[in-house]
Design an enzyme around this catalytic site. Structure first.
Site, PDB file in Angstrom:
ATOM      1  N   SER A  64    -121.482   8.462  14.828  1.00 13.68           N
ATOM      2  CA  SER A  64    -122.433   7.352  14.727  1.00 13.68           C
ATOM      3  C   SER A  64    -123.804   7.800  14.238  1.00 13.68           C
ATOM      4  O   SER A  64    -124.598   6.989  13.768  1.00 13.68           O
ATOM      5  CB  SER A  64    -122.588   6.656  16.087  1.00 13.68           C
ATOM      6  OG  SER A  64    -121.348   6.120  16.511  1.00 13.68           O
ATOM      7  N   TYR A  75    -113.883  17.160  20.124  1.00 18.85           N
ATOM      8  CA  TYR A  75    -113.906  15.799  19.581  1.00 18.85           C
ATOM      9  C   TYR A  75    -112.769  15.671  18.574  1.00 18.85           C
ATOM     10  O   TYR A  75    -112.822  16.233  17.488  1.00 18.85           O
ATOM     11  CB  TYR A  75    -115.266  15.545  18.942  1.00 18.85           C
ATOM     12  CG  TYR A  75    -115.474  14.194  18.289  1.00 18.85           C
ATOM     13  CD1 TYR A  75    -114.608  13.127  18.488  1.00 18.85           C
ATOM     14  CD2 TYR A  75    -116.582  13.980  17.470  1.00 18.85           C
ATOM     15  CE1 TYR A  75    -114.824  11.900  17.898  1.00 18.85           C
ATOM     16  CE2 TYR A  75    -116.826  12.757  16.869  1.00 18.85           C
ATOM     17  CZ  TYR A  75    -115.940  11.722  17.082  1.00 18.85           C
ATOM     18  OH  TYR A  75    -116.159  10.500  16.484  1.00 18.85           O
ATOM     19  N   LYS A  94    -113.142  14.282  23.702  1.00 18.16           N
ATOM     20  CA  LYS A  94    -113.316  12.898  23.272  1.00 18.16           C
ATOM     21  C   LYS A  94    -112.158  12.588  22.333  1.00 18.16           C
ATOM     22  O   LYS A  94    -112.050  13.184  21.258  1.00 18.16           O
ATOM     23  CB  LYS A  94    -114.652  12.687  22.548  1.00 18.16           C
ATOM     24  CG  LYS A  94    -114.795  11.289  21.938  1.00 18.16           C
ATOM     25  CD  LYS A  94    -116.044  11.180  21.068  1.00 18.16           C
ATOM     26  CE  LYS A  94    -116.088   9.832  20.360  1.00 18.16           C
ATOM     27  NZ  LYS A  94    -117.266   9.715  19.446  1.00 18.16           N
ATOM     28  N   VAL A  98    -117.204   7.254  24.715  1.00 16.83           N
ATOM     29  CA  VAL A  98    -118.298   7.478  23.769  1.00 16.83           C
ATOM     30  C   VAL A  98    -118.126   6.376  22.729  1.00 16.83           C
ATOM     31  O   VAL A  98    -117.428   6.532  21.737  1.00 16.83           O
ATOM     32  CB  VAL A  98    -118.227   8.880  23.131  1.00 16.83           C
ATOM     33  CG1 VAL A  98    -119.474   9.145  22.297  1.00 16.83           C
ATOM     34  CG2 VAL A  98    -118.068   9.955  24.201  1.00 16.83           C
TER      35      VAL A  98
END
Length: 305
Positions: A54, A142, A171, A213
């Site tokens: 993001s 991630y 994540k 997240v």
């Protein structure tokens, strides 16, 4: 050996991946960035991440990423855990950024599966182990196969969790729900599992995940945090209710590549100037209208309509 239990007990709930705001000349707007973090903390967000997907990390220089991390750390000032994204498609850059996150004082670092390379599992194991061995800071792996073109296998992650005490969680931006179930089966129930798929934030809590997240938390941080609070308080009905309440917004914010719709929404809310750096750009006018209509349904106050 460092004990990671304290940070594991604190790092849970809604971890907002804060966007990187740009000015009209595409310089980073650090004042606005700090105000976005304050907006998150005022609305109950449990932890802050920056320079992840993001935050448009591939559009930032290495020096800019460091300055974003440093600004976030100073703004948060220890109020909630801070977990910057330090991964890259380049191994040496990942090493430098992760070491810098540790030096700055981050509570943990989120390291993405390298994108574009399509590394095999052995190479991914070596990459993550080398990074983890170089620092004492906790590492959250991630895994986002939709943007990296590679899926970190459960067995690879399990071996990393066994061999690297500071790899404490993952994540999973992975729509394969069988895969994420097997993460906790193979890595252990105390391994931190975060959802990076908005529609799986609540379901992952149900199987033993500790949080999410979610890019949507940039727009409605309060509701996303409340969903987690309700779950942790044992109020399953409220958690489920908020899960479904958020679904329409989740859907519209992912009709174009993140974070373009999120930045469009924040621009309408008057939180940022909605700029992205090429090769990314704002969504089509049609989608922006749909985002605007959706925000109105949620009762969000819009400054720019």
């Amino acid at each position: 050996m460092r004990d990671y239990q304290e940070i594991k007990s604190k790092l849970r709930g809604s971890v907002t991946p804060v966007i990187t705001p740009f000015k009209a000349n595409h310089d980073i707007d650090f004042d606005t960035f700090s105000s976005l973090i304050e907006f998150q903390l005022e609305n109950g967000t449990h932890a802050i991440s920056v320079t992840g997907t993001s935050g448009e990390p591939s559009s930032l220089t290495e020096e800019e990423r460091v300055e974003v991390m440093r600004t976030a750390y100073k703004t948060i000032n220890g109020r909630v855990p801070f977990v910057p994204g330090t991964g890259s498609t380049n191994h040496d850059e990942t090493m430098r950024l992760t070491k810098k996150a540790e030096e700055i004082g981050a509570d943990a670092a989120m390291v993405i599966v390298p994108y574009y390379n399509k590394s095999n599992q052995q190479a991914l194991y070596k990459h993550f182990k080398t990074v983890a061995d170089a620092v004492e800071i906790p590492i959250i792996v991630y895994n986002i196969p939709g943007r990296t073109a590679q899926n970190l296998h459960v067995d690879t992650l399990a071996q990393l969790s066994k061999d690297c005490p500071n790899i404490i969680g993952v994540k999973e931006s992975n729509k394969d729900f069988e895969h994420v179930n097997r993460v906790l089966l193979k890595c252990g129930r105390d391994f931190l599992l975060f959802s990076g798929i908005e529609l799986l934030c609540y379901p992952m809590l149900a199987i033993g995940g500790v949080g999410s997240v979610s890019a949507t938390a940039n727009v409605l941080p309060g509701k996303v945090a409340q969903m987690h609070d309700a779950w942790f308080d044992g109020d399953v009905a409220t958690a489920q209710k908020l899960h479904y309440e958020l679904m329409e917004l989740n859907d519209v914010l992912f009709k174009d590549t993140n974070p373009a719709p999120v930045k469009a929404a924040l621009g309408m809310m008057g939180k940022i100037e909605p700029h992205l750096r090429l090769p990314m750009d704002l969504p089509s006018e049609e989608l922006q209208n749909e985002i605007r209509e959706t925000l109105n349904k949620y009762g969000v106050s819009l400054q720019y309509v």
